[in-house]
Scaffold this motif. Sequence first.
Motif, short mmCIF file in Angstrom:
data_model
loop_
_atom_site.label_atom_id
_atom_site.label_comp_id
_atom_site.label_asym_id
_atom_site.label_seq_id
_atom_site.Cartn_x
_atom_site.Cartn_y
_atom_site.Cartn_z
N GLY A 113 -17.63 15.66 -26.59
CA GLY A 113 -16.48 14.84 -26.98
C GLY A 113 -15.37 15.59 -27.69
N ASN A 114 -15.56 16.90 -27.94
CA ASN A 114 -14.55 17.69 -28.64
C ASN A 114 -13.78 18.60 -27.67
N PRO A 115 -12.46 18.73 -27.88
CA PRO A 115 -11.67 19.63 -27.02
C PRO A 115 -12.13 21.09 -27.18
N VAL A 116 -12.34 21.77 -26.04
CA VAL A 116 -12.81 23.14 -26.03
C VAL A 116 -11.96 23.95 -25.06
N ILE A 117 -11.58 25.16 -25.47
CA ILE A 117 -10.88 26.09 -24.59
C ILE A 117 -11.87 27.18 -24.22
N VAL A 118 -12.05 27.42 -22.92
CA VAL A 118 -12.89 28.51 -22.45
C VAL A 118 -11.97 29.55 -21.82
N VAL A 119 -12.07 30.79 -22.31
CA VAL A 119 -11.23 31.86 -21.77
C VAL A 119 -12.11 32.91 -21.11
N ASP A 120 -11.51 33.65 -20.21
CA ASP A 120 -12.21 34.74 -19.54
C ASP A 120 -12.24 35.92 -20.49
N ASP A 121 -13.43 36.38 -20.86
CA ASP A 121 -13.58 37.47 -21.83
C ASP A 121 -13.43 38.86 -21.22
N ASP A 122 -13.13 38.95 -19.95
CA ASP A 122 -13.01 40.29 -19.32
C ASP A 122 -11.79 41.01 -19.79
#
Length: 122
Positions: A113-122
């Motif tokens: 239920g919480n906003p999450v940002i997933v980024v590419d760690d490469d």
Amino acid sequence: MRAKLACAPLALALITTPAMAEDWDFVLTNDTGKTVTQVELTPTGQAKWAAQRTEEGVPSEVKNGNDWTVHFDKAEGTCDYDVRLTFADKSTAVWTGLNVCDNAFAEFSYRNGNPVIVVDDD
């Protein structure tokens, strides 16, 4: 002496010119489960929201599962941004701390239920 005087106004103009914003962008992947109708950004913690720049004639709607290139004016010396999304149902949510200097691609979703940002760690 004449050459020095001719350069003086230019030097003065450069000294008094305020810091300018830069044109930047990143790719937003919408994994929120909703259609996004507006994207706004602000340097983290400032709450001075500015809508993304849009091109005339290009729809700014991002359906769930789709990518969208977000164009915005990056403030000088600022890398961390908060992103506010407005959805087709008129609800909004804020994702905090996107580092636009290090991340050109970001997936916006929810976890528990919480906003999450997933980024590419490469």
